[in-house]
Every structure is written in C-alpha cells, then in structure tokens.
Write a protein that holds these residues in place. Structure first.
Motif, PDB file in Angstrom:
ATOM      1  N   VAL A 102       0.853  -1.184   0.000  1.00  0.00           N
ATOM      2  CA  VAL A 102       0.000   0.000   0.000  1.00  0.00           C
ATOM      3  C   VAL A 102       0.892   1.238   0.000  1.00  0.00           C
ATOM      4  N   SER A 103       0.517   2.226  -0.793  1.00  0.00           N
ATOM      5  CA  SER A 103       1.220   3.512  -0.747  1.00  0.00           C
ATOM      6  C   SER A 103       0.273   4.555  -0.192  1.00  0.00           C
ATOM      7  N   LEU A 104       0.810   5.414   0.646  1.00  0.00           N
ATOM      8  CA  LEU A 104       0.032   6.448   1.325  1.00  0.00           C
ATOM      9  C   LEU A 104       0.258   7.764   0.592  1.00  0.00           C
ATOM     10  N   MET A 105      -0.692   8.143  -0.223  1.00  0.00           N
ATOM     11  CA  MET A 105      -0.552   9.299  -1.103  1.00  0.00           C
ATOM     12  C   MET A 105      -1.391  10.468  -0.602  1.00  0.00           C
ATOM     13  N   ASP A 106      -0.902  11.667  -0.898  1.00  0.00           N
ATOM     14  CA  ASP A 106      -1.669  12.880  -0.591  1.00  0.00           C
ATOM     15  C   ASP A 106      -1.322  13.918  -1.652  1.00  0.00           C
ATOM     16  N   HIS A 107      -2.242  14.115  -2.599  1.00  0.00           N
ATOM     17  CA  HIS A 107      -2.002  15.044  -3.699  1.00  0.00           C
ATOM     18  C   HIS A 107      -2.631  16.410  -3.454  1.00  0.00           C
ATOM     19  N   THR A 108      -2.709  16.788  -2.187  1.00  0.00           N
ATOM     20  CA  THR A 108      -3.243  18.103  -1.830  1.00  0.00           C
ATOM     21  C   THR A 108      -2.332  19.202  -2.375  1.00  0.00           C
ATOM     22  N   PRO A 109      -2.889  20.257  -2.973  1.00  0.00           N
ATOM     23  CA  PRO A 109      -2.043  21.327  -3.509  1.00  0.00           C
ATOM     24  C   PRO A 109      -1.288  22.060  -2.415  1.00  0.00           C
ATOM     25  N   GLY A 110      -0.070  22.491  -2.784  1.00  0.00           N
ATOM     26  CA  GLY A 110       0.745  23.273  -1.863  1.00  0.00           C
ATOM     27  C   GLY A 110       1.770  22.471  -1.101  1.00  0.00           C
ATOM     28  N   GLN A 111       1.855  21.161  -1.345  1.00  0.00           N
ATOM     29  CA  GLN A 111       2.831  20.323  -0.637  1.00  0.00           C
ATOM     30  C   GLN A 111       3.175  19.093  -1.467  1.00  0.00           C
ATOM     31  N   ARG A 112       4.205  18.380  -1.057  1.00  0.00           N
ATOM     32  CA  ARG A 112       4.665  17.153  -1.708  1.00  0.00           C
ATOM     33  C   ARG A 112       4.843  17.366  -3.211  1.00  0.00           C
ATOM     34  N   GLN A 113       4.133  16.638  -4.056  1.00  0.00           N
ATOM     35  CA  GLN A 113       4.316  16.771  -5.500  1.00  0.00           C
ATOM     36  C   GLN A 113       3.954  18.162  -6.002  1.00  0.00           C
ATOM     37  N   PHE A 114       3.045  18.833  -5.279  1.00  0.00           N
ATOM     38  CA  PHE A 114       2.526  20.104  -5.778  1.00  0.00           C
ATOM     39  C   PHE A 114       2.913  21.272  -4.875  1.00  0.00           C
ATOM     40  N   VAL A 115       4.188  21.314  -4.451  1.00  0.00           N
ATOM     41  CA  VAL A 115       4.677  22.491  -3.722  1.00  0.00           C
ATOM     42  C   VAL A 115       4.481  23.729  -4.593  1.00  0.00           C
ATOM     43  N   SER A 116       4.862  23.594  -5.858  1.00  0.00           N
ATOM     44  CA  SER A 116       4.556  24.649  -6.832  1.00  0.00           C
ATOM     45  C   SER A 116       3.164  24.379  -7.386  1.00  0.00           C
ATOM     46  N   LEU A 117       2.317  25.374  -7.382  1.00  0.00           N
ATOM     47  CA  LEU A 117       0.932  25.194  -7.804  1.00  0.00           C
ATOM     48  C   LEU A 117       0.740  25.297  -9.314  1.00  0.00           C
ATOM     49  N   ASP A 118       1.789  25.658 -10.041  1.00  0.00           N
ATOM     50  CA  ASP A 118       1.624  25.912 -11.473  1.00  0.00           C
ATOM     51  C   ASP A 118       1.083  24.695 -12.213  1.00  0.00           C
ATOM     52  N   SER A 119       1.709  23.516 -12.005  1.00  0.00           N
ATOM     53  CA  SER A 119       1.260  22.332 -12.734  1.00  0.00           C
ATOM     54  C   SER A 119      -0.116  21.879 -12.247  1.00  0.00           C
ATOM     55  N   TYR A 120      -0.387  22.054 -10.954  1.00  0.00           N
ATOM     56  CA  TYR A 120      -1.694  21.688 -10.393  1.00  0.00           C
ATOM     57  C   TYR A 120      -2.798  22.543 -11.016  1.00  0.00           C
ATOM     58  N   ILE A 121      -2.566  23.847 -11.066  1.00  0.00           N
ATOM     59  CA  ILE A 121      -3.557  24.761 -11.635  1.00  0.00           C
ATOM     60  C   ILE A 121      -3.755  24.467 -13.115  1.00  0.00           C
ATOM     61  N   SER A 122      -2.664  24.242 -13.829  1.00  0.00           N
ATOM     62  CA  SER A 122      -2.760  23.957 -15.260  1.00  0.00           C
ATOM     63  C   SER A 122      -3.596  22.714 -15.519  1.00  0.00           C
ATOM     64  N   TYR A 123      -3.373  21.668 -14.715  1.00  0.00           N
ATOM     65  CA  TYR A 123      -4.094  20.414 -14.907  1.00  0.00           C
ATOM     66  C   TYR A 123      -5.589  20.586 -14.630  1.00  0.00           C
ATOM     67  N   TYR A 124      -5.917  21.145 -13.462  1.00  0.00           N
ATOM     68  CA  TYR A 124      -7.331  21.215 -13.078  1.00  0.00           C
ATOM     69  C   TYR A 124      -8.111  22.273 -13.844  1.00  0.00           C
ATOM     70  N   GLN A 125      -7.481  23.380 -14.185  1.00  0.00           N
ATOM     71  CA  GLN A 125      -8.203  24.361 -15.001  1.00  0.00           C
ATOM     72  C   GLN A 125      -8.492  23.791 -16.387  1.00  0.00           C
ATOM     73  N   GLY A 126      -7.549  23.007 -16.920  1.00  0.00           N
ATOM     74  CA  GLY A 126      -7.780  22.378 -18.208  1.00  0.00           C
ATOM     75  C   GLY A 126      -8.852  21.305 -18.136  1.00  0.00           C
ATOM     76  N   LYS A 127      -8.846  20.518 -17.042  1.00  0.00           N
ATOM     77  CA  LYS A 127      -9.787  19.412 -16.903  1.00  0.00           C
ATOM     78  C   LYS A 127     -11.198  19.897 -16.593  1.00  0.00           C
ATOM     79  N   ARG A 128     -11.307  20.886 -15.713  1.00  0.00           N
ATOM     80  CA  ARG A 128     -12.627  21.317 -15.236  1.00  0.00           C
ATOM     81  C   ARG A 128     -13.125  22.616 -15.865  1.00  0.00           C
ATOM     82  N   GLY A 129     -12.237  23.329 -16.546  1.00  0.00           N
ATOM     83  CA  GLY A 129     -12.654  24.606 -17.123  1.00  0.00           C
ATOM     84  C   GLY A 129     -12.886  25.682 -16.079  1.00  0.00           C
ATOM     85  N   PHE A 130     -12.167  25.646 -14.951  1.00  0.00           N
ATOM     86  CA  PHE A 130     -12.350  26.616 -13.866  1.00  0.00           C
ATOM     87  C   PHE A 130     -11.894  28.009 -14.284  1.00  0.00           C
TER      88      PHE A 130
END
Length: 385
Positions: free
Chosen positions: A168-196
């Motif tokens: 089991v891997s314990l993942m947390d993809h919450t923005p602002g930490q771990r993989q998404f310390v920089s929010l640029d890629s997070y914002i790009s992904y979700y704005q593209g996916k959801r049209g926010f």
C-alpha cells in the motif's frame, strides 16, 4: 507457450556483482540449478545476448489504460488484465504489482470517474487470471491510497483479507505540498480538466486543503496500522521534507516512492527505506512534474529501485541507461534496481537474481544502439514471451 529448455547457453549472464559469459541450467521445478560454462548442443542458444533476472515492477498505473481506453468506456476486466499482462511480459517484467486507486474525488460528478467498484473488479480479474493460469507474469496488487479522500477507508475495506494485496502507498495530492509544492502544474491540470475560472480554481484549492486537514492524519495512521498488522508493505509517496520522512519512519515504511527532493531521498535512503523513482524520469532526463531528477539521485547514491510507472518498456531501458550514463553504476548494479532490490524490499526472496535455488524468471536481451530489445521471457523456466 512452450515448456522450458533445460539449458540456456552462449549468454552474457548478468549476475549480482558481475557479467560473465556462460550458461544457466533450470531444473524441472523451474529453479536455477547451475551457472557454468556448459556448451552442449541441446539447449536454448542465447546467441551472445544478455540473460537477466526477470524484472520486478512495484508500481504501474498502466492497467487502467486497458480497462478504460476511452472516456465512458469500460472493457471486460479479465480481457483488460490479459492485455495489460501481455504488454508487461513483453517488456521483460515477470513480477508486477498492479496499482489500483483507493480513495476517489467526491467533488467529481462526471460519468467517467473511476469508482471503487471498478478497482475491485480489476482485482477480481487479476485473481481470476492467476487462478486460471491466463497470465504470463506473476501479478500482485498495490493499493494507491489517497489519504486525503473522505472515502478512502471505506474503499480500502473492499480489499480486506485479499492475499494478493502486498503493498500500500500512502498518497496525498493536496495542492501546496509534496508533488505540488509549486501550484503551477496543479492549476494547469485542473483548469484544463474542469474549465475553472481563476476564482473557481482558488476556491477549489482551498477546499482541497481543508479536506486534507480533516482527513489525512487519521486515514494515514489507520491504513498504515492495518497494513503493518497484516504484513503488507507500506510505501510513502512524494515525500519532500525531513518531517515527511520522519512520519514515514514512524509508520514502519519500507519504500519511499518518488521523493520530490534530494533532502527527502537522502533521509529515506539513510533510514533504510528503498528509494523508488520512475524509469520514465531516467529515460526522459527529468521529472515531468519538475521535481528532482532520478539521475541526480543515482549520482548521489540515493536511488535504490526503478518503477515503470506509466510506460512498461521504460523499466529495462532505464536500467541500461543508468549503467551507460552514471559513473560508478555498473550494469549489475543498474539491473539490481529493477530486480533484486525491489524483490528484497517487498519480501520476495525467491527471485530477482541469477543464483542456484532462485526462480528461473529470465529475460533474454539484445542491446541495439542504446535501446534494449527483449528477445525472450521465461517465468519459472517456462517460456511466456
């Protein structure tokens, strides 16, 4: 599928510490019985190719591509597992941990959202394939647990008592930490996916952070406690800080998946965790998310295991590339990152190295230019590809 040859001759054998020219003999039980210089006429002629242990893959998300090949399309799960298995085996992987998602986005109401029922269907299909001898590789289950999700414990319980679950891997993809310390890629992904809009995106980020504050600490501890009690290996995921590593140590974590900084990788390695990075990161020359390079960790001595992640063929290519490009990393050392080290990290001591008494999981590889070609695959001495 043919029965195994007794003898593999005229091979470059990649052993634990050396590469030698010689032969390898397999006994009727599918175990390696001898390594030597036999040249009898009867046997499988490797034609001077490399003979390696079968590759061991701890984290591949690739099964979902076969199960959901298009939006709103679900394939027959057994057929999807078989298609995935064929690609895995032809990439030289003889033991695979198929990663299934546990913990979904409760705020995504699209018809294409993968549900826990989909994951359970795929797990059942893996077990059916194993039981009915449909599969070329040896398959286990890796649960990717999104600990910030409110339904993660309920979904995790769908797999309680399943003996194919070994990681089991314990993942947390919450923005602002771990993989998404920089929010640029997070914002790009979700704005593209959801049209926010920008305002909607900002509100979404705050909602995700509040969700994590509420759910993550308790869920992480509960899943880790259950896994530890049931002898299921625990992996951390995207650790970025010493505090993250200290938390992983406290939970008896064995594998550090995709640390995002040198600091976290170093601390994890020195604590005895196997540091796992993506083979595509090696092949591409860097992380697609902009985090630490796997080659940088290899050069520093902090890389222990490679995973194909989303491209099965990358595993073998990355091993040869490490040996070619990183000073101090020999071919046996590079091959160990995809064979013996993952085997030992997950507790599979019967495979992962060319030694008498070990499973005859073997791959024949020809190196043409800088890209390896898999020319044959044997699992427990029986040819499967």
């Amino acid at each position: 599928m043919s029965t195994h040859p007794k003898l593999f001759k005229n091979a470059k054998l990649v052993l634990a510490e050396d590469v030698i020219k010689g032969s390898l003999t397999v006994d009727p039980d599918g175990l390696i019985s001898d390594i030597g210089s036999a040249t009898e006429a009867v046997g499988h002629d490797c034609e001077g190719d490399f003979l390696l242990p079968g590759l061991i893959e701890l984290h591949t998300d690739h099964l979902e591509v076969h199960y959901a090949p298009r939006p709103k399309v679900r394939w027959n799960p057994v057929a999807a597992v078989q298609a995935h298995d064929a690609q895995i085996a032809c990439a030289g992987i003889t033991t695979v941990f198929d990663a299934l998602r546990v913990g979904m986005d409760e705020d995504d109401d699209s018809n294409d959202t993968m549900k826990v029922a989909d994951m359970r269907a795929l797990a059942d299909a893996i077990e059916t394939g194993q039981k009915e001898n449909r599969l070329r590789a040896d398959h286990y289950i890796h649960l990717r647990c999104e600990v910030s999700a409110p339904d993660v414990i309920r979904a995790y319980n769908y797999f309680d008592g399943d003996d194919r679950v070994r990681l089991v891997s314990l993942m947390d993809h919450t923005p602002g930490q771990r993989q998404f310390v920089s929010l640029d890629s997070y914002i790009s992904y979700y704005q593209g996916k959801r049209g926010f809009t920008d305002k909607q995106m900002a509100e979404f980020i705050e909602m995700r952070k509040a969700r994590a504050d509420k759910n993550t600490p308790g869920n992480r501890k509960a899943i880790a406690a259950h896994a530890d009690k049931n002898t299921i290996a625990i992996a951390s995921h995207d650790d970025a800080t010493i505090a993250h590593v200290d938390e992983a140590i406290a939970l008896n974590t064995k594998i550090a998946e995709f640390p995002t900084t040198v600091e976290a990788a170093k601390a994890s390695h020195e604590a005895g965790m196997a540091v796992l990075m993506g083979a595509p990161n090696v092949v591409r020359g860097g992380s697609h998310s902009g985090n630490v390079s796997a080659c940088e960790l290899a050069e520093a001595g902090y890389l222990d295991v490679l995973s194909s992640d989303y491209i099965p063929a990358s595993l073998l290519q990355a091993a040869f590339q490490l040996a070619d490009e990183i000073d101090g990393i020999t071919l046996p050392k590079a091959v160990s990152t995809v064979t013996s080290t993952p085997a030992n990290a997950i507790g599979l001591s019967d495979r992962g190295v060319l030694e008498p008494g070990k499973r005859a999981d073997l791959i024949q590889v020809k190196l043409v230019g800088n890209v390896p070609i898999v020319r044959g695959v044997w699992r427990e001495g029986r040819r499967v590809a």
